[in-house]
Design an enzyme around this catalytic site. Structure first.
Site, PDB file in Angstrom:
ATOM      1  N   LEU A 433     -34.051  11.386   2.243  1.00 39.05           N
ATOM      2  CA  LEU A 433     -33.042  10.392   1.853  1.00 39.05           C
ATOM      3  C   LEU A 433     -31.944  10.320   2.899  1.00 39.05           C
ATOM      4  CD1 LEU A 433     -32.570  11.351  -1.903  1.00 39.05           C
ATOM      5  CD2 LEU A 433     -33.640   9.278  -1.054  1.00 39.05           C
ATOM      6  N   GLY A 436     -28.507  14.999   8.530  1.00 38.01           N
ATOM      7  CA  GLY A 436     -27.298  15.097   9.332  1.00 38.01           C
ATOM      8  C   GLY A 436     -27.107  16.510   9.795  1.00 38.01           C
ATOM      9  N   GLY A 437     -25.940  16.776  10.349  1.00 39.28           N
ATOM     10  CA  GLY A 437     -25.660  18.098  10.868  1.00 39.28           C
ATOM     11  C   GLY A 437     -25.718  19.150   9.781  1.00 39.28           C
ATOM     12  N   GLY A 439     -27.836  19.297   7.288  1.00 41.08           N
ATOM     13  CA  GLY A 439     -29.163  19.593   6.796  1.00 41.08           C
ATOM     14  C   GLY A 439     -29.850  18.318   6.356  1.00 41.08           C
ATOM     15  N   ASP A 550     -14.676  17.219   2.141  1.00 43.00           N
ATOM     16  CA  ASP A 550     -15.439  16.313   2.991  1.00 43.00           C
ATOM     17  C   ASP A 550     -15.508  14.921   2.363  1.00 43.00           C
ATOM     18  OD1 ASP A 550     -16.794  15.613   5.238  1.00 43.00           O
ATOM     19  OD2 ASP A 550     -18.717  16.446   4.607  1.00 43.00           O
TER      20      ASP A 550
END
Ligand SMILES: *[C@@H]1O[C@H](CO)[C@@H](O)[C@H](O)[C@H]1NC(C)=O
Ligand SMILES: *[C@@H]1O[C@H](CO)[C@@H](O)[C@H](O)[C@H]1NC(C)=O
Ligand SMILES: *[C@@H]1O[C@H](CO)[C@@H](O)[C@H](O)[C@H]1NC(C)=O
Ligand SMILES: *[C@@H]1O[C@H](CO)[C@@H](O)[C@H](O)[C@H]1NC(C)=O
Ligand SMILES: *[C@@H]1O[C@H](CO)[C@@H](O)[C@H](O)[C@H]1NC(C)=O
Ligand SMILES: *[C@@H]1O[C@H](CO)[C@@H](O)[C@H](O)[C@H]1NC(C)=O
Ligand SMILES: *[C@@H]1O[C@H](CO)[C@@H](O)[C@H](O)[C@H]1NC(C)=O
Ligand SMILES: *[C@@H]1O[C@H](CO)[C@@H](O)[C@H](O)[C@H]1NC(C)=O
Length: 759
Positions: A433, A436-437, A439, A550
């Site tokens: 889906l 990114g950094g 995972g 985040d």
């Protein structure tokens, strides 16, 4: 050894007492809206009920507190004659006091007095069929009861005949001297009529009158010796009414998607049986008023000193657990008490016991060696030690739950590797889906066909697995409709996997930056409000706030109804310690990162406020937070300063004639983006202001103008200081109550609920 343990126990108990003293100072949850009276005599009047303008939700919930008598009397609705004696949230009920019917005769068999009281209830009130009974008392009595459900009439009744006081049943209402019957559900009016067969002749000396009434079942006990007398001097008896939000069928799953949905945080929506509308109830482990803007509050179970024998009680959101003393472990049957440990069965615990004993002996030596006066430092060290134990216990707890409950810890499930491998087709590419950094996130389908999102983090082996488990327990208890729910985790892999609820409609980032213009300004406001509420909720615990860390458009998911769902909250907490900072940078969220963090290296609630400010700017401009050549926040702030906001706003928004609201949102965003964390508003303030702006946005009054100085100079200054007071209650939702005034700043926009007639 035994004495050492004894002393240790005493020390532990003193900590428990300190804990109790600290928690017991929290204030009671508010019942009425701010600045609204909440008492009428002894009666507590909680929102949605209210006694003053602006304090109730539609006319049906107006309570007329008449001061003409002492104590004052609370009447239901305007001009109402029904007296309210208790308001209950648990099942949406109201206790009222109503007239009883009587039919009296003289010794010469002539009727001296008869009344047939009528009760008419406005919607959404109906007579409870489960809590009330229809009862008639007398020895020459027949009682008729008529009621309406909608336009459909029902007639019922009962008769009671007896010829001497001795023959009357003493303690049961079974047909001799007293008769009773159930009533139909959903009645909104009723009439009670009494009559006799022979004018009470022959029995007049002991029973001159008949009585009939609908009464709360638990509040009337028939007794042949006393009831005739007592009823002679009784005019009113208690009855239970049902109420709900709305008076038409309104399934919760539909109601939840509407903007006028009233169940606030930590509450759930319930459709009561045999009743229209819906009611709100606090979630288990929470208490308070589910309709109040503050929502339900966590119950501090640890106030009860009887919990957690042989341990210390630790309050969790919606629950509690025990930090067991040495030699005891958490009872895996209920995870709410400490039981004696069997050292042979658990070599790890034995080791722990030995370590903890030796440490506590050391500690005791220190305690004895150094006087009690400077025990403060030791206390802190000792608390730290206990925290370590707690972490240890947390891990065991989760595993114990697996053993004893077949895999479920309340709502959190411990998944097996096989289950997840199967569910993701062995982590097949087609199931990815997002990547990114941090995972990779996979779409998984569980054996029960439930669709989930599975997050596989990058990174080395977890260094603090206990802390991880702890976090999972805390996070899985977060229950908010705008927060993506953590369903469980899988501990059997090197890096734990997290399993989340699957949200169907993609991220806010995709909607703004890839499918541009698909979001109207109204939807953007809805998303902003919901995101702000979710963050305010995460921050709401003053003792242990959850910092998202985040906040960004990619972490705001949307479902089919465009309900915002904040995801990955605290996710960075779930990354093995020491990697958090790297993680944040790897994520590429520089555009959102609190500048203060760069100095202090500390993320706080106010860091989330900053990041949220960036999201607001993104919503207003449809520009990316960070692009190759520029940083959105600095462009935004300089346009604000130069009063040239229109140059960076999304044109589609500007054209919608909501300039004034847009401007207010922009100035709120500017406050969120202040460099100093302490100068930023709290998330709760942000949520409330946005909600106020959203309400006013539905009633656009602003003229469609740009506001660069050279274009519309004459407008500047005057609009800045306007306040808008909304009052559309009771008037059928018309916008005629909209007035403008001057002399307030935007903080003082009064928010009155834009509801019509109490539906
Ligand atoms: C109100 O409370 C007081 C004391 O708690 C009690 O004595 C009194 O009977 C109550 N009055 C009503 C009307 O319930
Ligand atoms: C409240 O009740 C009193 C007494 O029944 C009545 O005189 C008064 O008009 C009522 N007020 C409202 C606003 O209905
Ligand atoms: C209450 O009484 C006033 C005047 O007596 C009347 O104008 C009004 O319609 C009544 N309201 C209701 C809801 O019956
Ligand atoms: C009001 O109702 C609540 C819940 O049903 C009950 O606990 C409480 O005792 C009641 N209060 C009175 C004064 O009857
Ligand atoms: C009860 O309600 C029905 C239907 O709404 C109406 O026809 C009837 O007149 C009402 N009865 C009383 C006593 O108000
Ligand atoms: C009962 O009283 C009424 C008048 O109140 C009278 O008309 C009727 O005949 C009486 N019936 C009996 C059985 O006494
Ligand atoms: C009711 O009263 C009769 C006499 O009047 C007495 O004998 C009997 O014990 C009483 N019963 C109860 C349950 O009080
Ligand atoms: C019932 O009450 C009335 C006054 O309300 C009184 O005159 C009558 O004696 C009472 N009857 C009995 C049986 O107590």
């Amino acid at each position: 050894m035994a004495t050492f343990q004894g002393i240790l126990l005493i020390i532990q108990f003193s900590f428990v007492i300190i804990g109790v003293l600290i928690v017991s100072t929290t204030a009671a949850a508010p019942q009425a809206l701010p600045n609204c009276p909440d008492k009428c005599g002894n009666l507590t009047v909680p929102y949605p009920f209210g006694m003053a303008e602006g304090c109730y939700r539609g006319n049906a919930f107006f309570v007329n507190c008449s001061q003409a008598t002492d104590p004052p009397v609370a009447y239901l609705t305007k001009n109402g004659t029904v007296i309210i004696t208790n308001i209950s949230f648990a099942a949406g009920e109201l206790q009222i006091s109503t007239f009883i019917a009587r039919d009296c005769y003289s010794s010469s068999a002539l009727r001296t007095r008869r009344n047939s009281p009528v009760l008419r209830l406005p919607s959404p009130y109906t007579i409870s069929d489960t809590k009330n009974k229809f009862i008639a008392v007398g020895c020459d009595t027949y009682a008729i009861f008529k009621g309406f459900r909608g336009t459909e009439q029902s007639i019922t009744g009962c008769m009671s005949v007896c010829n001497s006081l001795e023959s009357v049943d003493q303690n049961s209402c079974s047909g001799v001297g007293c008769c009773q019957t159930n009533i139909p559900s959903g009645l909104h009016n009723r009439t009670v009529t009494l009559d006799s067969y022979s004018n009470h002749s022959g029995i007049w000396d002991f029973n001159p009158c008949s009585f009939a009434f609908i009464v709360e079942e638990t509040q009337f006990k028939f007794s042949g010796n006393t009831s005739f007398q007592q009823l002679n001097s009784t005019t009113r008896l208690p009855m239970i009414l049902n109420w709900a939000i709305g008076d038409e069928p309104d399934p919760c799953d539909v109601a939840q998607k509407r903007q006028d949905f009233v169940c606030k945080q930590n509450s759930k929506c319930v459709n009561p049986t045999n009743r229209n509308g819906y009611i709100c109830q606090c979630l288990e482990g929470y208490e308070g008023n589910p309709y109040h803007p503050d929502g339900c509050q966590d119950i501090d179970e640890c106030k009860d000193p009887n919990l957690c024998n042989h341990g210390e009680c630790k309050n969790l959101a919606g629950s509690y657990t025990c930090l067991c003393s040495k030699g005891y472990k958490l009872d895996s049957m209920n995870d709410k008490s400490c039981i004696k440990e069997n050292p042979k069965n658990n070599s790890k615990m034995t080791l722990l016991l030995i370590i903890s004993l030796s440490v506590s002996i050391d500690l005791l030596v220190l305690f004895v060696g150094i006087s009690w006066i400077c025990c403060g430092i030791k206390r802190r060290q000792y608390t730290k030690l206990k925290e370590k134990y707690f972490k240890e216990n947390g891990g065991l707890l989760l595993l114990q739950q697996l053993a004893s409950h077949g895999g479920t810890v309340e709502t959190t499930k411990i998944f097996s590797t096989e289950e997840l491998e199967k569910g993701t087709n062995n982590y097949h590419e087609s199931r990815i889906l997002g990547e990114g950094g941090y995972g990779t996130v996979y779409k998984g389908i569980l054996p029960d066909d439930k669709v989930v999102a599975i997050k596989k983090s990058k990174g080395g082996a977890p260094t603090q697995s206990d802390q991880f488990v702890n976090e999972v327990i805390v996070l899985s208890q977060i229950n908010h409709r705008n927060v993506v729910k953590l369903l469980g985790c899988c501990l059997e892999t090197e890096v734990p996997l997290l399993v989340y609820e699957f949200i169907t409609h993609g991220t806010l980032y995709e909607h703004i930056h890839k499918k541009r213009s698909s979001l109207s300004f109204e939807l953007r406001m809805k998303i902003a409000v919901e995101t702000a509420e979710a963050l305010a909720y995460l921050h709401s615990s003053t003792s242990n706030p959850i910092i998202h860390r985040d906040v960004k458009a990619e972490n705001i998911l949307l479902d089919d109804a465009y309900t915002a769902k904040v995801s990955d909250f605290g996710a960075s907490r779930l990354i093995p310690s020491g990697q958090t900072e790297i993680q944040t940078l790897v994520l590429g969220t520089f555009g959102y990162l609190d500048p203060e963090y760069l100095q202090s290296n500390q993320l706080t609630e106010k860091s989330d406020v900053y990041s949220f400010g960036v999201v607001l700017v993104e919503l207003l401009t449809s520009k990316m937070a960070l692009s190759k050549d520029s940083c959105l926040t600095s462009i935004f702030l300089s346009s604000m300063d130069e009063d040239c906001l229109n140059q960076i706003l999304d044109d589609d928004i500007v054209n919608e004639g909501n300039i004034e609201t847009v401007k207010n949102v922009a100035s709120l965003a500017k406050r969120c983006l202040r460099v100093k964390g302490e100068e930023r508003p709290t998330m709760k303030e942000v949520a409330m202001e946005l909600e106020g702006m959203r309400i006013t946005a539905k009633h656009p009054w602003g003229t469609n103008v740009g506001f660069c100085p050279e274009e519309n100079e004459y407008l500047l200054g005057s609009l800045d200081s306007d306040a808008y007071v909304l009052d559309v209650r009771g008037g059928g939702g018309s916008s005629s109550g909209l007035t403008t005034g001057t002399g307030y700043d935007s903080m003082q926009i009064q928010m009155l609920m834009p509801y019509g007639d109490g539906r």
